[in-house]
Design a protein around this motif. Structure first.
Motif, mmCIF file in Angstrom:
data_model
loop_
_atom_site.group_PDB
_atom_site.id
_atom_site.type_symbol
_atom_site.label_atom_id
_atom_site.label_comp_id
_atom_site.label_asym_id
_atom_site.label_seq_id
_atom_site.Cartn_x
_atom_site.Cartn_y
_atom_site.Cartn_z
ATOM 1 N N LEU A 131 26.933 10.244 14.094
ATOM 2 C CA LEU A 131 27.041 10.055 15.545
ATOM 3 C C LEU A 131 25.880 9.265 16.140
ATOM 4 N N LEU A 132 24.920 8.847 15.309
ATOM 5 C CA LEU A 132 23.779 8.068 15.815
ATOM 6 C C LEU A 132 23.958 6.603 15.420
ATOM 7 N N PRO A 133 24.178 5.697 16.395
ATOM 8 C CA PRO A 133 24.390 4.285 16.060
ATOM 9 C C PRO A 133 23.076 3.513 15.954
ATOM 10 N N ARG A 154 21.565 7.937 22.050
ATOM 11 C CA ARG A 154 20.499 8.729 21.445
ATOM 12 C C ARG A 154 20.774 10.232 21.535
ATOM 13 N N TYR A 155 21.978 10.587 21.922
ATOM 14 C CA TYR A 155 22.267 11.996 22.167
ATOM 15 C C TYR A 155 22.093 12.884 20.930
ATOM 16 N N ALA A 201 32.678 18.356 28.174
ATOM 17 C CA ALA A 201 32.223 17.434 29.215
ATOM 18 C C ALA A 201 32.780 16.043 28.964
ATOM 19 N N GLU A 202 32.721 15.215 30.005
ATOM 20 C CA GLU A 202 33.041 13.795 29.905
ATOM 21 C C GLU A 202 31.763 13.023 30.206
ATOM 22 N N VAL A 203 31.386 12.152 29.273
ATOM 23 C CA VAL A 203 30.094 11.476 29.371
ATOM 24 C C VAL A 203 30.276 9.991 29.064
ATOM 25 N N PRO A 204 29.694 9.082 29.873
ATOM 26 C CA PRO A 204 29.745 7.656 29.536
ATOM 27 C C PRO A 204 29.126 7.406 28.167
ATOM 28 N N GLU A 205 29.794 6.596 27.368
ATOM 29 C CA GLU A 205 29.321 6.381 25.997
ATOM 30 C C GLU A 205 27.965 5.694 25.948
#
Length: 681
Positions: free
Chosen positions: A394-396, A641-642, A632-636
């Motif tokens: 999940l970390l780009p 860094r989430y 939740a809904e979160v802008p990508e």
């Protein structure tokens, strides 16, 4: 798996019943690798310097392991103890390398769960226990660093019992440590009464032994009947009962070790005498019969500059022999390949072996058609082994070749990396034209870049990850496109009048025609649509595709000689640009549906962090006591860094998943940062 081969002789393949495959499970810093080296020393497999006869070391596969001061990949140590082959699988403890742990669990029949006596019930330790429990692996608990403990051994076991949510009688010491001035000097086997180490006078362990015997007998009717009848149970019956309960995960035996090697002999005795052999395996796969058709599975793959691809393989059934043909069964079907040589792993080294029977873990070099999780079989129609779950990457990390020479080798090197590391995901985004390595965390990213450089000789530069955005019209507008060029001979002539109106989110693109009188000949109408689509694909303001609009051709003009397909395409594109100048162009950003599972203690911090990321929390649930599930809904753009920040906020105890949901209009203040470069950094 191996950096070089060794001339060190390997004992003949053991019988299946004499094999124990044991995975060490524990967080970074608890001393798993130190324990594996202590076991190797106690078994006489290495010297005190941690080396075998040819000078190779037991652990530390790569330079990056020295740099990070942690293990980064699964290692295997085969040890011979009392006529039993013990394959010790030591995966990394860092959560970024959870894929290595899960591979080790698939290859093992039981586990040794290592907790540190200095801090036995940390949140990451509880999370790791939960993962091992969900995998169904039978396991013992080993308390490391007992010489540094602030609590007694019994108190530490009580802490573990409560923290792991264990039932009554499911965690029992089988070796009672003996201390002198607070330092372990020996132990007592509670089942046999045998003493280990320098024990001058054995303490009274009668009560502890009785409690252990009751726990072993409690789930075995025949043993319980004999015990209640006052019969003195022989040690063979007790060891058989202990093994049965270990296999069923109804009892977790416990003992203590130190970095100096205390407890290693006791652990080897416990594994050899009471741990399940491959015939007791409770996981997937056929019965462990060496005479059955071959079923083996590729557990991990490494690349070596001299040997090439090396497959670490668990043999579940049958016998694997060199100079044979086999079927490699994967997601895309079966491929025939040839096995030329067979090797036994030992830390960094490998050693030629004549065969591998059901239950063993071995190295298969030079079979190039494999991927991790593939099944090796005699017959292409054989049932494949199921895959095991992998952690989500999940970390780009955006990368670019450092030089032209690196660019020429980059694609092939990345393809090899993805084969060797199933937790790594490669994306080549057609819109942003960016190469993205999706990793499980920062440590995983660092190791990936190091392997790219050292294994494959490719240097890359990391660049900010770019999220693919979209554009749309903020209101209806008309546009006029005129292309008139006449300079002798055939010229170019096309005029288009278009109306553009926004559509609801997710509608895409619609094209309509409302011309009258044939102002644009029918044969050029497809040219107009093609020109519109081409312009929409490259956008009008930021270089991002323009979506969710209806474009209507309302008028135009053509020339009997100078009009052409190309001319009307160009005129249509000009008309779209003109219309864009008469209304607001809005930037759209992708929004992800996010699920976070975490301990209640960290819920407030995570909610605050999501709010700062422009997230919209939909609600929380309580799937089990002490745990929260947050949706939740979160802008990508806010999630780049989430994974790192969430791990920091929750001390590595939270898990999250994301899935693309839709595109929403980006707030004006945020959009202003991205109108200059065309992409979101």
């Amino acid at each position: 798996m191996a950096d070089r081969s060794s001339s060190r002789s390997q004992p003949a393949a053991p019988d299946t019943e004499q094999i124990r495959n044991v995975v060490l499970v524990g967080c970074s810093g608890v001393g798993k690798t130190t324990l594996s080296e202590s076991l190797a020393l106690a078994a006489g497999a290495v010297t005190k310097a941690g080396r075998v006869a040819d000078g190779t070391t037991v652990s530390d596969f790569e330079d990056v392991e020295h740099q990070q001061q942690r293990s980064v990949q699964l290692s295997v140590l085969p040890l011979d103890w009392n006529g039993v082959r013990i394959n010790v699988l030591d995966p990394p403890g860092h959560p970024d390398f959870d894929a290595e742990l899960r591979a080790g669990i698939r290859a093992a029949d039981a586990g040794v769960f290592v907790v540190s006596a200095t801090d036995p019930v940390t949140a990451p330790t509880r999370a790791l226990w939960r993962e091992a429990s969900e995998a169904g692996v039978p396991r013992a608990i080993v308390v490391s660093k007992l010489d540094q403990a602030r609590e007694s051994f019994d108190d530490i076991l009580t802490l573990c019992h409560d923290a792991f949510g264990l039932g009554p009688d499911t965690l029992r010491a089988v070796y009672q440590p003996v201390l002198a001035d607070g330092v372990p000097v020996g132990s007592v086997d509670l089942l046999t009464g045998r003493t280990y180490g320098d024990v001058e006078s054995a303490p009274d362990t009668a009560a502890a032994r009785e409690s252990l015997v009751e726990a072993i007998s409690g789930l075995d009717d025949s043993l319980m009947e004999r015990y209640l009848g006052g019969e003195e149970l022989d040690t063979d019956a007790l060891f058989a009962g202990l093994r049965h309960e270990i296999v069923d995960c109804t009892l977790h035996p416990a003992l203590a070790v130190t970095d100096s090697g205390f407890g290693s002999t006791e652990l080897l005795d416990l594994i050899a005498g009471s741990f399940p052999d491959p015939t007791h395996r409770v996981g997937p796969g056929p019965a462990a019969d060496p005479d059955a058709p071959l079923t083996a599975q590729v557990i991990r793959i490494t690349g070596d500059a001299y040997v090439g691809r090396i497959n670490l393989v668990r043999v579940f059934a049958g016998t694997l022999r060199p100079d044979t043909h086999l079927q490699v069964i994967g997601a895309d079907g079966a491929t025939e390949d040839r096995l030329t040589t067979l090797s036994g792993p030992f830390g960094k080294a490998t050693h030629p072996i004549p065969e591998a029977k059901a239950g063993d873990v071995v190295c298969v070099p030079k079979v190039a058609s494999t991927r991790i999780g593939d099944t090796l079989a005699d017959d292409a129609s054989a049932d494949p082994m199921p895959p095991w779950p992998l952690p989500a990457a999940l970390l780009p990390i955006g990368v670019e070749a450092h030089s032209k020479a690196d660019d020429d080798k980059l694609s092939q090197a990345l393809a090899r990396l993805v084969v060797e590391d199933p937790a790594l995901r490669l994306e080549q985004n057609p819109q942003t034209h960016q190469i993205v390595l999706w990793c499980t965390g920062e440590a995983h990213a660092e190791v990936t870049l190091d392997r790219l450089r050292t294994r494959h000789g490719v240097h890359v530069d990391t660049v900010p990850y770019r999220v693919a955005l979209r554009e749309t019209f903020g209101g209806s507008a008309s546009g006029h496109g005129r292309l008139v060029k006449q300079s002798g001979g055939h010229g170019q002539y096309a005029i288009c009048d278009l109306e553009v109106e926004p559509l609801p989110a997710g509608s895409g693109f619609e094209f309509a025609v409302k011309i009258v009188g044939g102002s644009v000949p029918k044969n050029f109408i497809p040219s107009v649509e093609k020109g519109v689509r081409t312009q929409l694909s490259s956008g009008v303001a930021t270089g991002n595709p323009l979506v969710d609009v209806r474009v209507t051709l309302v008028d135009g003009k053509a020339h009997s000689v100078d009009s052409s397909d190309a001319a009307f395409q160009t005129a249509a594109a000009l008309a779209i640009k003109d219309a864009a100048g008469h209304t607001e162009i809005r930037l759209l950003e992708p929004v992800a549906a996010v699920r976070v599972t975490l301990p209640d203690d960290y819920l407030g911090a995570v909610l605050g962090d999501l709010s700062a990321r422009r997230g919209h929390v939909l609600g929380t649930e309580t799937p089990e006591p002490g745990t929260a599930l947050l949706r939740a809904e979160v802008p990508e753009i806010e999630l780049a860094r989430y994974p790192v920040d969430l791990r920091s906020l929750t001390h590595g105890t939270a898990e999250f998943a994301r899935a693309h949901l839709r595109y929403d209009v980006m707030p004006t203040a945020v959009a202003a940062k991205h109108t200059g470069n065309g992409h979101a950094d």
